[in-house]
Design a protein around this motif. Structure first.
Motif, mmCIF file in Angstrom:
data_model
loop_
_atom_site.group_PDB
_atom_site.id
_atom_site.type_symbol
_atom_site.label_atom_id
_atom_site.label_comp_id
_atom_site.label_asym_id
_atom_site.label_seq_id
_atom_site.Cartn_x
_atom_site.Cartn_y
_atom_site.Cartn_z
ATOM 1 N N ASP A 109 15.477 -5.467 -12.416
ATOM 2 C CA ASP A 109 14.394 -5.664 -13.385
ATOM 3 C C ASP A 109 13.580 -6.931 -13.122
ATOM 4 N N ARG A 110 13.666 -7.467 -11.882
ATOM 5 C CA ARG A 110 12.848 -8.610 -11.474
ATOM 6 C C ARG A 110 12.198 -8.303 -10.135
ATOM 7 N N ALA A 111 10.960 -8.765 -9.981
ATOM 8 C CA ALA A 111 10.225 -8.550 -8.733
ATOM 9 C C ALA A 111 9.478 -9.825 -8.362
ATOM 10 N N ASP A 112 9.721 -10.321 -7.155
ATOM 11 C CA ASP A 112 9.067 -11.525 -6.634
ATOM 12 C C ASP A 112 7.853 -11.090 -5.823
ATOM 13 N N LEU A 113 6.665 -11.454 -6.296
ATOM 14 C CA LEU A 113 5.421 -11.064 -5.632
ATOM 15 C C LEU A 113 4.774 -12.227 -4.884
ATOM 16 N N SER A 114 5.490 -13.326 -4.706
ATOM 17 C CA SER A 114 4.890 -14.540 -4.144
ATOM 18 C C SER A 114 4.291 -14.350 -2.756
ATOM 19 N N ALA A 115 4.804 -13.420 -1.964
ATOM 20 C CA ALA A 115 4.321 -13.244 -0.594
ATOM 21 C C ALA A 115 3.371 -12.053 -0.435
ATOM 22 N N VAL A 116 2.900 -11.492 -1.546
ATOM 23 C CA VAL A 116 1.972 -10.350 -1.483
ATOM 24 C C VAL A 116 0.572 -10.851 -1.169
ATOM 25 N N THR A 117 -0.057 -10.211 -0.182
ATOM 26 C CA THR A 117 -1.420 -10.575 0.189
ATOM 27 C C THR A 117 -2.454 -9.633 -0.407
ATOM 28 N N ALA A 118 -2.056 -8.381 -0.702
ATOM 29 C CA ALA A 118 -2.956 -7.394 -1.301
ATOM 30 C C ALA A 118 -2.110 -6.279 -1.888
ATOM 31 N N ILE A 119 -2.669 -5.594 -2.885
ATOM 32 C CA ILE A 119 -1.968 -4.463 -3.492
ATOM 33 C C ILE A 119 -2.996 -3.392 -3.824
ATOM 34 N N ASP A 120 -2.669 -2.137 -3.486
ATOM 35 C CA ASP A 120 -3.596 -1.048 -3.778
ATOM 36 C C ASP A 120 -3.049 -0.218 -4.943
ATOM 37 N N ALA A 121 -3.693 0.924 -5.208
ATOM 38 C CA ALA A 121 -3.300 1.765 -6.336
ATOM 39 C C ALA A 121 -1.849 2.234 -6.225
ATOM 40 N N ALA A 122 -1.372 2.529 -5.033
ATOM 41 C CA ALA A 122 0.020 2.955 -4.860
ATOM 42 C C ALA A 122 0.977 1.829 -5.224
ATOM 43 N N ASP A 138 0.842 -1.188 0.000
ATOM 44 C CA ASP A 138 0.000 0.000 0.000
ATOM 45 C C ASP A 138 0.883 1.245 0.000
ATOM 46 N N ARG A 139 0.263 2.390 0.187
ATOM 47 C CA ARG A 139 0.979 3.667 0.132
ATOM 48 C C ARG A 139 2.136 3.709 1.127
ATOM 49 N N GLU A 140 1.945 3.193 2.318
ATOM 50 C CA GLU A 140 2.994 3.211 3.337
ATOM 51 C C GLU A 140 4.166 2.307 2.949
ATOM 52 N N ALA A 141 3.877 1.121 2.433
ATOM 53 C CA ALA A 141 4.945 0.214 1.992
ATOM 54 C C ALA A 141 5.737 0.837 0.844
ATOM 55 N N VAL A 142 5.040 1.482 -0.078
ATOM 56 C CA VAL A 142 5.703 2.136 -1.206
ATOM 57 C C VAL A 142 6.566 3.284 -0.705
ATOM 58 N N ARG A 143 6.064 4.054 0.247
ATOM 59 C CA ARG A 143 6.838 5.173 0.799
ATOM 60 C C ARG A 143 8.134 4.669 1.436
ATOM 61 N N ARG A 144 8.031 3.611 2.243
ATOM 62 C CA ARG A 144 9.238 3.046 2.874
ATOM 63 C C ARG A 144 10.232 2.557 1.823
ATOM 64 N N PHE A 145 9.736 1.896 0.793
ATOM 65 C CA PHE A 145 10.600 1.404 -0.275
ATOM 66 C C PHE A 145 11.344 2.556 -0.948
ATOM 67 N N ARG A 146 10.622 3.613 -1.276
ATOM 68 C CA ARG A 146 11.248 4.736 -1.986
ATOM 69 C C ARG A 146 12.306 5.436 -1.138
ATOM 70 N N VAL A 147 12.162 5.418 0.176
ATOM 71 C CA VAL A 147 13.152 5.995 1.073
ATOM 72 C C VAL A 147 14.401 5.120 1.127
ATOM 73 N N LEU A 148 14.211 3.800 1.106
ATOM 74 C CA LEU A 148 15.317 2.867 1.300
ATOM 75 C C LEU A 148 16.048 2.443 0.027
ATOM 76 N N VAL A 149 15.369 2.443 -1.119
ATOM 77 C CA VAL A 149 15.973 1.941 -2.357
ATOM 78 C C VAL A 149 15.883 3.023 -3.440
ATOM 79 N N THR A 150 17.036 3.519 -3.875
ATOM 80 C CA THR A 150 17.048 4.559 -4.904
ATOM 81 C C THR A 150 16.759 3.948 -6.272
ATOM 82 N N PRO A 151 16.207 4.723 -7.195
ATOM 83 C CA PRO A 151 15.911 4.196 -8.537
ATOM 84 C C PRO A 151 17.118 3.564 -9.226
ATOM 85 N N ALA A 152 18.314 4.048 -8.964
ATOM 86 C CA ALA A 152 19.510 3.451 -9.571
ATOM 87 C C ALA A 152 19.696 2.002 -9.139
ATOM 88 N N ASP A 153 19.131 1.615 -8.001
ATOM 89 C CA ASP A 153 19.270 0.255 -7.479
ATOM 90 C C ASP A 153 18.062 -0.633 -7.765
#
Length: 122
Positions: free
Chosen positions: A48-61, A30-45
């Motif tokens: 091009d792969r994303a593992d979504l196996s443990a996702v329980t829900a995803i919102d618009a953010a 959600d918005r909070e998880a995305v905010r934390r991610f953007r603070v911790l991981v810069t776009p340069a890092d």
């Protein structure tokens, strides 16, 4: 009073596996998880792969984050590869116009929500 973090709170972290770097998504993205991610991981890092196996829900953010993540490899003529997308999330990705990210690599692993179009084993 809480004794620790919310167990369903979402998280997106940079990780490595045998094939190289990837992002591991878990919990409620959600918005909070995305905010934390953007603070911790810069776009340069951003890999091009994303593992979504443990996702329980995803919102618009969370969906918007996937759009942003998909743009970096696209500039190199490649695609973001989503790994192990739970069947329950696939309709949201399709509705958001992200179905192009669903490839053969996106098959949910054993133990993930069952694919309603596949017969149950046994």
């Amino acid at each position: 009073m809480s004794s620790g973090p919310d167990p369903v709170a979402g998280e997106v972290v940079r990780a490595e596996d045998g094939a190289g770097p990837l992002l591991r998504f878990s919990g409620r993205i959600d918005r909070e998880a995305v905010r934390r991610f953007r603070v911790l991981v810069t776009p340069a890092d951003w890999p091009d792969r994303a593992d979504l196996s443990a996702v329980t829900a995803i919102d618009a953010a969370g969906l918007q984050l996937l759009v942003h993540l998909s743009r970096k490899p696209l500039r190199r003529g490649q695609r973001l590869r989503l790994l192990a997308v739970p069947a329950a999330l696939q309709p949201a990705l399709v509705r958001a116009g992200l179905s192009r990210l669903l490839t053969g690599d996106a098959v949910a692993p054993a133990g993930a929500p069952a694919d309603p179009d596949r017969p149950a084993p046994g």
